[in-house]
Design an enzyme around this catalytic site. Structure first.
Site, mmCIF file in Angstrom:
data_model
loop_
_atom_site.group_PDB
_atom_site.id
_atom_site.type_symbol
_atom_site.label_atom_id
_atom_site.label_comp_id
_atom_site.label_asym_id
_atom_site.label_seq_id
_atom_site.Cartn_x
_atom_site.Cartn_y
_atom_site.Cartn_z
ATOM 1 N N GLU A 4 56.214 -22.671 74.576
ATOM 2 C CA GLU A 4 56.111 -23.365 73.288
ATOM 3 C C GLU A 4 57.141 -24.497 73.207
ATOM 4 O O GLU A 4 56.835 -25.574 72.687
ATOM 5 C CB GLU A 4 56.260 -22.355 72.152
ATOM 6 C CG GLU A 4 55.020 -21.465 72.078
ATOM 7 C CD GLU A 4 55.174 -20.221 71.232
ATOM 8 O OE1 GLU A 4 54.195 -19.845 70.560
ATOM 9 O OE2 GLU A 4 56.273 -19.611 71.241
ATOM 10 N N GLU A 52 52.571 -12.767 75.257
ATOM 11 C CA GLU A 52 52.883 -11.952 74.080
ATOM 12 C C GLU A 52 51.853 -10.869 73.809
ATOM 13 O O GLU A 52 52.198 -9.780 73.353
ATOM 14 C CB GLU A 52 53.014 -12.848 72.831
ATOM 15 C CG GLU A 52 54.224 -13.743 72.823
ATOM 16 C CD GLU A 52 54.011 -15.111 73.457
ATOM 17 O OE1 GLU A 52 54.733 -16.039 73.099
ATOM 18 O OE2 GLU A 52 53.127 -15.244 74.336
#
Length: 179
Positions: free
Chosen positions: A107, A127
């Site tokens: 990210e 994740e």
């Protein structure tokens, strides 16, 4: 145990932001705060032509500090604000990537304007393997970079890509051997 360090140094007219939080440069509360401070310092010094985001050790940021997620006061908001500031810079921001670029690390890389990776670097949003979804706009930035089909596959399965596949998909602008 050493405290994580985020620093900003001048190299000619370039600012180099370095994250040093061994062993995997995890995004601890201290790293997120240091990153925010370094970005503020870069913004304040208009003599810098651009910003290079770099990590020491064997890997780029390999994700968040999972232990901090249990803290009731945990919030991704400070990190997300810093990523938005990076993305909105009017000067180029380039990430140099190596090792693993996972979760919050991907990210961060996606918030930068350009990305250069060493061969062998791995990219992913794992994740889901922990029962989580990417929390720092990876679900928005990744589809913009690679298209919806590949982004959905990576987000929903936790599958990673190597540097060459990441370049071909649009995550990375260049793959270059280190000098």
């Amino acid at each position: 145990m050493t405290e994580p360090v985020v620093s900003l140094a001048r190299h000619g007219d370039m600012a180099v932001l370095t994250i040093a939080n061994p062993p995997v440069n995890a995004l601890s509360k201290a790293v997120v705060a240091g990153l925010a401070e370094a970005v503020l310092a870069f913004e304040a010094d208009r003599s810098f032509a651009g910003l290079l985001v770099h990590c020491t050790g064997r890997t780029f940021v390999a994700g968040g500090d999972i232990g901090s997620f249990d803290d009731p006061a945990f919030s991704a908001a400070p990190y997300n604000r810093t990523l938005a500031r990076i993305e909105a810079q009017d000067r180029p921001v380039v990430a140099t990537l190596h090792g693993t670029v996972l979760g919050g690390g991907l990210e961060l890389a996606l918030a930068c304007h350009a990305r250069v990776a060493l061969p062998g670097t791995q990219f992913g949003l794992p994740e889901v393997k922990l029962g989580l979804l990417p929390g720092s706009l990876g679900t928005q930035r990744l589809p913009r970079a690679v298209g919806v089909r590949l982004a959905l596959d990576m987000i929903s399965t936790g599958r990673s890509l190597d540097a060459e596949a990441a370049r071909d998909a649009g995550i990375v602008d260049a793959v270059r051997a280190g000098d």
